[in-house]
Design a protein around this motif. Structure first.
Motif, short mmCIF file in Angstrom:
data_model
loop_
_atom_site.label_atom_id
_atom_site.label_comp_id
_atom_site.label_asym_id
_atom_site.label_seq_id
_atom_site.Cartn_x
_atom_site.Cartn_y
_atom_site.Cartn_z
N GLU A 155 0.70 -1.24 -0.21
CA GLU A 155 0.07 -0.01 -0.08
C GLU A 155 0.83 1.10 0.01
OE1 GLU A 155 0.56 -1.97 2.38
OE2 GLU A 155 0.50 -1.35 4.40
N THR A 156 2.22 1.15 0.45
CA THR A 156 2.98 2.25 0.23
C THR A 156 3.63 2.48 -1.06
OG1 THR A 156 4.86 1.02 1.16
CG2 THR A 156 3.37 2.22 2.75
N VAL A 157 4.63 1.88 -1.54
CA VAL A 157 5.17 1.78 -2.71
C VAL A 157 5.55 0.23 -3.04
CG1 VAL A 157 6.36 4.00 -2.43
CG2 VAL A 157 7.60 1.98 -1.87
N TYR A 158 6.04 -0.14 -4.19
CA TYR A 158 6.36 -1.33 -4.33
C TYR A 158 7.90 -1.95 -3.68
CZ TYR A 158 3.16 -2.72 -7.92
OH TYR A 158 1.97 -3.07 -8.62
N GLY A 159 7.70 -3.06 -3.40
CA GLY A 159 9.06 -3.43 -2.61
C GLY A 159 9.63 -4.43 -3.38
N ALA A 188 0.91 -2.01 16.90
CA ALA A 188 0.31 -2.89 16.10
C ALA A 188 -1.31 -3.19 16.04
CB ALA A 188 0.87 -4.15 16.21
N ASP A 189 -1.61 -2.97 17.22
CA ASP A 189 -3.05 -3.13 17.39
C ASP A 189 -3.90 -1.87 16.67
OD1 ASP A 189 -3.12 -5.46 18.84
OD2 ASP A 189 -3.06 -4.51 20.78
N ALA A 190 -3.02 -0.90 16.51
CA ALA A 190 -3.66 0.24 16.12
C ALA A 190 -3.40 0.55 14.61
CB ALA A 190 -3.16 1.89 16.71
N PHE A 191 -2.42 0.08 14.23
CA PHE A 191 -1.82 0.35 12.75
C PHE A 191 -1.60 -0.89 11.86
CE2 PHE A 191 -0.70 4.41 15.29
CZ PHE A 191 -1.85 5.11 14.78
N TRP A 192 -1.31 -1.78 12.37
CA TRP A 192 -1.00 -3.16 11.61
C TRP A 192 -2.23 -3.90 11.10
CZ3 TRP A 192 4.03 -5.68 13.54
CH2 TRP A 192 5.16 -4.83 13.14
N PRO A 193 -2.15 -4.40 10.07
CA PRO A 193 -1.44 -4.18 8.93
C PRO A 193 -1.49 -2.81 8.46
CG PRO A 193 -3.04 -5.75 8.36
CD PRO A 193 -3.40 -5.39 9.70
N GLY A 194 -0.44 -2.17 8.11
CA GLY A 194 -0.59 -0.97 7.44
C GLY A 194 0.76 -0.09 7.44
N ALA A 241 -0.37 -3.66 4.50
CA ALA A 241 -1.99 -4.03 4.49
C ALA A 241 -2.20 -4.74 3.14
CB ALA A 241 -2.54 -2.67 4.58
N ASN A 242 -1.57 -4.48 2.17
CA ASN A 242 -1.62 -5.28 0.94
C ASN A 242 -1.66 -6.81 0.94
OD1 ASN A 242 -0.95 -6.34 -1.87
ND2 ASN A 242 -1.10 -4.25 -2.50
N GLU A 243 -2.96 -7.13 0.51
CA GLU A 243 -3.28 -8.69 0.65
C GLU A 243 -2.26 -9.58 -0.13
OE1 GLU A 243 -7.43 -9.64 -0.06
OE2 GLU A 243 -7.82 -8.81 2.02
N VAL A 244 -2.06 -9.03 -1.37
CA VAL A 244 -1.02 -9.73 -2.25
C VAL A 244 0.38 -9.97 -1.61
CG1 VAL A 244 0.19 -9.68 -4.36
CG2 VAL A 244 -2.25 -9.36 -4.37
N ALA A 245 0.65 -8.69 -0.94
CA ALA A 245 2.00 -8.81 -0.03
C ALA A 245 2.07 -9.53 1.09
CB ALA A 245 2.36 -7.34 0.20
N ARG A 246 0.75 -9.81 1.66
CA ARG A 246 0.88 -10.59 2.98
C ARG A 246 0.97 -12.16 2.36
NH1 ARG A 246 -2.82 -7.43 5.20
NH2 ARG A 246 -4.39 -9.04 5.43
N ALA A 247 0.09 -12.44 1.38
CA ALA A 247 0.12 -13.91 0.91
C ALA A 247 1.40 -14.13 0.29
CB ALA A 247 -0.93 -14.14 -0.37
N LEU A 248 2.29 -13.47 -0.21
CA LEU A 248 3.65 -13.55 -0.80
C LEU A 248 4.71 -13.66 0.48
CD1 LEU A 248 6.01 -13.74 -2.92
CD2 LEU A 248 6.20 -11.16 -2.54
#
Ligand code: AMP
Ligand code: MG
Length: 348
Positions: A35-39, A90-96, A125-132
């Motif tokens: 969600e920020t930039v490409y990693g 983490a509770d407030a802002f993750w995933p993020g 937060a990006n779901e594709v990122a977390r799946a990867l």
């Protein structure tokens, strides 16, 4: 090397994620959307894999990588200590879009942390990122997927401009939502300290933590005070043409940019201008690009790096930009823009 482009604009493609995860497990490099930039991802616990990131980007070896995780429990393997503030954040802002600096465990190689005994951790937060991340073994070191010194990539096409033929795979998940890198907060040294401003600003962090400080190295005019995040000392995001920020009252800024444009035109030089939806029509004799609307600061953050890249494709001798001191992300937007300008600010 042939770089495979996997398109996942409509969400997770399980087979593609498995292929990408296998590349990471085998020590390869996969660029992916967040969600920020490409990693630019590699297995963070494999020092040879981490080292490949530095050479693909041309990144100085003292500039540490952020380790991306997909589940809270994963933090205990890479952090030697997890302070209570980390859980609260983490509770407030993750995933993020928030990165925390913690003391590192022995499992994290120094190649990943640029030789530091601390580690930067983020859950995107990006779901594709977390799946990867899960498919790749749970710990993915990933700086922005640009060549060092170029603007960070906010689309897969930006990544391909810099990394085609250099890395194993690019996952195309469409344009990054936010378009600016994560906020970094250091929890290892007394009062929590912001090392890099981002979407999550000082007031949002203070609401959770109580006390929070801004790293003096970010704002001090004194060149002797270095930023605490090693990467913040470099002139990042530099466009090819010299960029100047013109700062002051709206009408005067527009007038000054037009005057400066006329002076360059008289010398036969072409000028780029970064304006907004509100101001674009006011500029004359220059190549004007609107970065977004002042009514929607998200649009400004979202387009900043793309505009710098677009001007790199054009033959302009100089770029003038308005200043964007917006309410939530103004500090982050101006931090990036001022770096891109090499601190060249024209007050009016
Ligand atoms: P990038 O991933 O390209 O956005 O860059 C990562 C940023 O995080 C750089 O500015 C690094 O200096 C910073 N960073 C990563 N790890 C640490 C750490 N352990 N301590 C301080 N800053 C860090
Ligand atoms: Mg970067």
């Amino acid at each position: 090397m042939k770089t495979v482009m996997e398109v996942m604009r409509d969400g997770i493609d399980e087979q593609g994620i498995r292929r990408a995860g296998d590349i990471l497990k085998q020590g390869g490099l996969v660029a992916f959307p967040t969600e920020t930039v490409y990693g630019l991802g590699a297995n963070a616990l494999d020092e040879t894999a981490s080292a490949k990131i530095y050479s693909a980007k041309g990144r100085p070896s003292d500039n540490p990588l952020i380790v991306h995780i997909a589940d809270w429990e994963a933090i205990y393997r890479i952090a030697a200590e997890v302070p209570v503030q980390a859980k609260r954040l983490a509770d407030a802002f993750w995933p993020g879009p928030l990165t925390m600096i913690l003391k590192k465990s022995d499992e994290v190689p120094l190649a990943t942390t640029g030789g530091l005994d601390t580690v930067a951790v983020r859950m995107p937060a990006n779901e594709v990122a977390r799946a990867l991340i899960r498919a790749g073994g749970g710990y993915v070191a990933a700086p922005s997927a640009n060549t060092s010194g170029r603007p960070s990539p906010t689309t897969a096409q930006h990544v391909a401009q810099d990394m085609d033929g250099v890395i194993d795979m690019i996952i195309d998940g469409g344009a990054a939502d936010i378009g600016l890198e994560s906020t970094i907060v250091d929890l290892t040294d007394g009062v929590p300290t912001i090392l890099r401003p981002g979407y999550i600003n000082e007031a949002m962090l203070a609401a959770v933590l109580g006390d929070v400080e801004m790293d003096r190295g970010l704002t001090a005019d004194d060149a002797q005070i270095h930023p605490k995040a090693p990467g913040m000392k470099y002139r990042h995001y530099a466009p090819k043409a010299q960029l100047y920020i013109v700062e002051g009252e709206t009408d005067l800024v527009r007038e000054r940019i037009n005057e400066l444009t006329a002076q360059h035109a008289a010398r036969g030089e072409s000028v780029g201008v970064i304006g907004t939806d509100e101001s674009s029509a006011c500029y004359h004799g220059s190549i004007v690009k609107s970065i977004g609307s002042r009514e929607d600061e998200g649009s400004i953050a979202h387009h900043l790096y793309a505009i710098l890249r677009e001007f790199d494709e054009m033959d302009v001798s100089v770029i003038y930009s308005e200043s964007f001191d917006t309410p939530q992300m103004g500090q982050a937007i101006m931090n990036r823009l001022i770096k891109a300008a090499g601190h060249q600010i024209i007050p009016v």
